[in-house]
Write a protein that holds these residues in place. Structure first.
Motif, PDB file in Angstrom:
ATOM      1  N   ASP A 109       0.795  -1.234   0.000  1.00  0.00           N
ATOM      2  CA  ASP A 109       0.000   0.000   0.000  1.00  0.00           C
ATOM      3  C   ASP A 109       0.824   1.279   0.000  1.00  0.00           C
ATOM      4  OD1 ASP A 109       0.800  -0.721   2.518  1.00  0.00           O
ATOM      5  OD2 ASP A 109      -1.066  -0.210   3.510  1.00  0.00           O
ATOM      6  N   GLU A 110       2.083   1.225   0.426  1.00  0.00           N
ATOM      7  CA  GLU A 110       2.928   2.424   0.431  1.00  0.00           C
ATOM      8  C   GLU A 110       3.797   2.452  -0.820  1.00  0.00           C
ATOM      9  OE1 GLU A 110       6.835   4.125   2.818  1.00  0.00           O
ATOM     10  OE2 GLU A 110       5.546   2.655   3.791  1.00  0.00           O
ATOM     11  N   LEU A 111       3.637   3.499  -1.634  1.00  0.00           N
ATOM     12  CA  LEU A 111       4.468   3.686  -2.823  1.00  0.00           C
ATOM     13  C   LEU A 111       5.648   4.604  -2.501  1.00  0.00           C
ATOM     14  CD1 LEU A 111       1.599   4.128  -5.443  1.00  0.00           C
ATOM     15  CD2 LEU A 111       3.221   2.222  -5.340  1.00  0.00           C
ATOM     16  N   HIS A 112       6.693   4.520  -3.313  1.00  0.00           N
ATOM     17  CA  HIS A 112       7.922   5.275  -3.074  1.00  0.00           C
ATOM     18  C   HIS A 112       8.126   6.301  -4.191  1.00  0.00           C
ATOM     19  CE1 HIS A 112       9.494   1.439  -0.851  1.00  0.00           C
ATOM     20  NE2 HIS A 112       8.692   2.165  -0.099  1.00  0.00           N
ATOM     21  N   PRO A 113       7.967   7.584  -3.912  1.00  0.00           N
ATOM     22  CA  PRO A 113       8.151   8.617  -4.941  1.00  0.00           C
ATOM     23  C   PRO A 113       9.613   8.744  -5.380  1.00  0.00           C
ATOM     24  CG  PRO A 113       6.886   9.445  -3.059  1.00  0.00           C
ATOM     25  CD  PRO A 113       7.479   8.138  -2.646  1.00  0.00           C
TER      26      PRO A 113
END
Length: 358
Positions: free
Chosen positions: A286-290
């Protein structure tokens, strides 16, 4: 503005103490699997498959299920994929057997093709609060069995265990040799000396089958990356580029996960040849990395190791997956990649396309 090159995240602690011993191989050296043992009617002129990493999630499987639904829809189209190659982190946070139904068998129960995999750092980790188990023990039961069997912790899902011969191994196909590495638990990866020697031999062996077959390398920890969570793995760059130089063999393309986004980076070597490094780790966590901003002082791109490497395209705001094909056209092999994002409402958008003629 964002970086258009790999970055190094400054002042990172050394967590090499998290290294876990590898399990024993389940098949004979040199740990090769002929795809015909799994897919007897594999197409010898065009092979199409999915690639995705970091599909699991301890908090929610919503994003994962949307990505899988989008992948499944492609089986109703022309030239459907023949398998999925998972780039690691199947199960968070500690590779526990108790999490495999919720994070793998349940979500993938309607995916209509075989699934191969390399293990990620989370698959390899061990939960100290759980009943004792060894690193990768559940992963081996799911992916490195000696014959297809019902997995005891799958809740009797129809998908059987895969028959990969080891946690690092090579998938032999008519159009490509796909080398899958194991890079262990630490944040930037560790590859054992034994595996390093195996990799050198596999690269030379695969190179001997060129130009009739492509050479594809998969490793969970992304060597080159411009994201804000991990950044590039200097140990993996040093290791791989050193082995490429020593053997005189470079793969045609490198796939990784670990970073929760999509990136296509290209490295141009002094010889004039270029190699594509693709990160496809936005499969469902669920956590994306910009991608890092140029103004962010936590990062630098002032490393000689980054020379010649350019970030050609990325997708860091939506989850997604890669559809990849290798086709023989006359005497030439052509590799094509299509990266699809999946929005919260399920809308699928092609974000990137690339083609590599060998």
């Amino acid at each position: 503005m964002k970086y258009s090159t790999p970055v190094q995240k400054r002042d990172q602690p050394d967590d090499s103490y998290k290294f876990q011993p590898l399990p024993a191989p389940t098949g004979p050296f040199p740990y090769q699997l002929d795809i015909a043992q799994v897919i007897p009617d594999i197409n010898t002129q065009k092979m199409t498959f999915h690639l995705a990493g970091d599909t699991g999630s301890i908090r929610s499987t919503d994003f994962q299920r949307k990505v899988i639904t989008a992948m499944q829809a492609q089986f109703e189209q022309d030239n459907p994929p023949q398998f999925l190659f998972h780039l690691g982190d199947v199960v968070y946070n500690h590779g526990e057997a108790s999490q495999y139904y919720r994070q793998f068998f349940g979500p993938f129960q309607n995916y209509p093709a075989p699934i191969f995999a390399i293990a990620g750092n989370h698959d390899s980790d061990v939960n100290p609060a759980a009943p004792p188990y060894h690193s990768l023990e559940p992963f081996v039961k799911v992916f490195c069995d000696t014959a297809p069997n019902t997995v005891p912790f799958s809740n009797d899902i129809a998908r059987k265990s895969m028959i990969q011969p080891n946690v690092y191994w090579t998938l032999k196909t008519p159009l490509a040799n796909i080398i899958g590495m194991h890079s262990n638990v630490p944040k930037f990866g560790i590859v054992t000396p034994e595996q390093q020697e195996w990799l050198k031999a596999e690269l030379r062996s695969a190179d001997a089958e060129r130009p009739g077959k492509a050479l594809v390398l998969c490793i969970h920890h992304a060597p080159y990356s411009a994201d804000i969570n991990h950044g590039s793995s200097i140990p993996m760059i040093t290791l791989l580029e050193g082995i490429f130089e020593e053997t005189g063999v470079r793969p045609d393309i490198v796939f990784s996960g670990h970073v929760h986004n999509y990136q296509r980076l290209v490295k141009k070597y002094n010889s004039g040849r270029s190699v594509c490094f693709v990160v496809a780790g936005g499969g469902g966590y669920d956590e994306l990395h910009p991608i890092a901003e140029l103004s962010d002082t936590r990062f630098t791109n002032k490393l000689d190791l980054f020379e010649g490497v350019t970030l050609e395209n990325y997708c860091d705001q939506l989850h997604g997956f890669l559809r990849f094909s290798i086709e023989k056209t006359g005497v030439q092999l052509v590799m094509k990649g299509d990266y699809y994002s999946v929005a919260d409402d399920g809308v699928v958008t092609m974000e990137d396309q690339f083609e590599i003629k060998l």
